[in-house]
Design a protein around this motif. Sequence first.
Motif, PDB file in Angstrom:
ATOM      1  N   MET A 188       0.830  -1.192   0.000  1.00 43.12           N
ATOM      2  CA  MET A 188       0.000   0.000   0.000  1.00 43.12           C
ATOM      3  C   MET A 188       0.875   1.256   0.000  1.00 43.12           C
ATOM      4  N   ARG A 189       0.368   2.280  -0.673  1.00 46.06           N
ATOM      5  CA  ARG A 189       1.130   3.519  -0.790  1.00 46.06           C
ATOM      6  C   ARG A 189       0.340   4.640  -0.102  1.00 46.06           C
ATOM      7  N   ILE A 190       0.989   5.304   0.833  1.00 49.93           N
ATOM      8  CA  ILE A 190       0.335   6.317   1.664  1.00 49.93           C
ATOM      9  C   ILE A 190       0.979   7.675   1.422  1.00 49.93           C
ATOM     10  N   LEU A 191       0.151   8.719   1.317  1.00 47.76           N
ATOM     11  CA  LEU A 191       0.664  10.084   1.314  1.00 47.76           C
ATOM     12  C   LEU A 191       0.410  10.678   2.691  1.00 47.76           C
ATOM     13  N   LEU A 192       1.469  11.056   3.371  1.00 45.45           N
ATOM     14  CA  LEU A 192       1.394  11.659   4.696  1.00 45.45           C
ATOM     15  C   LEU A 192       1.599  13.165   4.549  1.00 45.45           C
ATOM     16  N   VAL A 193       0.564  13.921   4.868  1.00 43.58           N
ATOM     17  CA  VAL A 193       0.630  15.385   4.779  1.00 43.58           C
ATOM     18  C   VAL A 193       0.761  15.913   6.198  1.00 43.58           C
ATOM     19  N   GLU A 194       1.988  16.208   6.588  1.00 41.36           N
ATOM     20  CA  GLU A 194       2.308  16.567   7.979  1.00 41.36           C
ATOM     21  C   GLU A 194       3.550  17.455   7.973  1.00 41.36           C
ATOM     22  N   ASP A 195       3.458  18.627   8.606  1.00 40.62           N
ATOM     23  CA  ASP A 195       4.594  19.554   8.600  1.00 40.62           C
ATOM     24  C   ASP A 195       5.507  19.379   9.802  1.00 40.62           C
ATOM     25  N   ALA A 218      -0.910  18.742  -3.105  1.00 41.46           N
ATOM     26  CA  ALA A 218      -1.685  18.775  -4.339  1.00 41.46           C
ATOM     27  C   ALA A 218      -0.828  18.375  -5.535  1.00 41.46           C
ATOM     28  N   GLU A 219       0.408  18.848  -5.561  1.00 39.99           N
ATOM     29  CA  GLU A 219       1.307  18.511  -6.666  1.00 39.99           C
ATOM     30  C   GLU A 219       1.650  17.021  -6.666  1.00 39.99           C
ATOM     31  N   ILE A 220       1.912  16.465  -5.481  1.00 37.94           N
ATOM     32  CA  ILE A 220       2.273  15.057  -5.379  1.00 37.94           C
ATOM     33  C   ILE A 220       1.088  14.171  -5.765  1.00 37.94           C
ATOM     34  N   MET A 221      -0.117  14.555  -5.343  1.00 39.69           N
ATOM     35  CA  MET A 221      -1.289  13.747  -5.653  1.00 39.69           C
ATOM     36  C   MET A 221      -1.520  13.649  -7.157  1.00 39.69           C
ATOM     37  N   LEU A 222      -1.259  14.711  -7.875  1.00 42.60           N
ATOM     38  CA  LEU A 222      -1.468  14.694  -9.316  1.00 42.60           C
ATOM     39  C   LEU A 222      -0.408  13.854 -10.018  1.00 42.60           C
ATOM     40  N   ALA A 223       0.740  13.678  -9.375  1.00 43.72           N
ATOM     41  CA  ALA A 223       1.836  12.945  -9.998  1.00 43.72           C
ATOM     42  C   ALA A 223       1.811  11.458  -9.708  1.00 43.72           C
ATOM     43  N   GLY A 224       1.125  11.038  -8.653  1.00 45.71           N
ATOM     44  CA  GLY A 224       1.147   9.625  -8.278  1.00 45.71           C
ATOM     45  C   GLY A 224      -0.173   9.153  -7.714  1.00 45.71           C
ATOM     46  N   ALA A 225      -0.344   7.827  -7.682  1.00 43.62           N
ATOM     47  CA  ALA A 225      -1.570   7.230  -7.156  1.00 43.62           C
ATOM     48  C   ALA A 225      -1.316   6.715  -5.743  1.00 43.62           C
ATOM     49  N   TYR A 226      -2.255   6.972  -4.833  1.00 42.58           N
ATOM     50  CA  TYR A 226      -2.120   6.558  -3.442  1.00 42.58           C
ATOM     51  C   TYR A 226      -3.339   5.767  -2.999  1.00 42.58           C
ATOM     52  N   ASP A 227      -3.116   4.876  -2.034  1.00 39.84           N
ATOM     53  CA  ASP A 227      -4.206   4.082  -1.481  1.00 39.84           C
ATOM     54  C   ASP A 227      -4.928   4.818  -0.357  1.00 39.84           C
ATOM     55  N   ALA A 228      -4.254   5.786   0.267  1.00 40.71           N
ATOM     56  CA  ALA A 228      -4.884   6.581   1.329  1.00 40.71           C
ATOM     57  C   ALA A 228      -4.025   7.815   1.597  1.00 40.71           C
ATOM     58  N   ILE A 229      -4.670   8.832   2.167  1.00 39.45           N
ATOM     59  CA  ILE A 229      -3.974  10.054   2.559  1.00 39.45           C
ATOM     60  C   ILE A 229      -4.196  10.266   4.054  1.00 39.45           C
ATOM     61  N   LEU A 230      -3.104  10.499   4.778  1.00 41.17           N
ATOM     62  CA  LEU A 230      -3.170  10.901   6.184  1.00 41.17           C
ATOM     63  C   LEU A 230      -2.905  12.396   6.208  1.00 41.17           C
ATOM     64  N   LEU A 231      -3.896  13.170   6.622  1.00 44.64           N
ATOM     65  CA  LEU A 231      -3.877  14.610   6.403  1.00 44.64           C
ATOM     66  C   LEU A 231      -3.978  15.391   7.710  1.00 44.64           C
TER      67      LEU A 231
END
Length: 224
Positions: free
Chosen positions: A1-8, A37-50
């Motif tokens: 699974m591929r996750i995008l973690l949006v955390e500063d 937003a830029e990363i989401m348009l460039a790749g496919a993810y199974d979930a986002i932790l925001l």
Amino acid sequence: MRILLVEDEDEMASALSAVLKSYDMLADRATSLMEAAEIMLAGAYDAILLDRNLPDGDGISLIPKLRAKAIPTPVIVLTARGQLSDRVTGLDTGADDYLAKPFAVEELLARLRAVWRRAADLQPDIVRLGRLSFNLNHCEAEVDGQLLELPRRELLVLQTLMRRMGRTVVRSSLEAAVYSLDEEVQSNALDTHVSRLRRKLTEAGAGVEIHGIRGVGYLLRAAS
């Protein structure tokens, strides 16, 4: 699974990334709304932790923008804002789940499994081509009912091709499915994985062929 973690926050991001990777999940990180937003348009993810408290605004403002672009990726909001009104706002904005900090890792993993199950209900569990069947949820391949043993990266390549069988998958999409953003990838690494996968499918009599489309990517179709 591929996750995008949006955390500063670096400490939180490092801890979450380590946990996700320990469960064989690829974790990419964005530190702002713009970067996410830029990363989401460039790749496919199974979930986002925001996270909500980001340097350039409220994290939940990203969700309507994703849905407007027909990106259905499940979103779990992770935030220190745990009041009922905050949770209601997050869910009404389109979040699939809302988890207040601090939280237990076990609960986060359970909620990830839950959003994956709901997303899986919208697509078939198993897709078939030739004598090959692929369980998209469990990332397992079988030929005539016999499990096909493949390394993780080759399975991820095959999973991506099976999702779009009969259509060309561009190299960038395949690389995004196989590698995290912080990995250094050699120029021929993807081609090596595809070559090995192609050979194993042929040896197993899967009845499928992987065709290279010069300068574009790869296409999976039934053997002629």
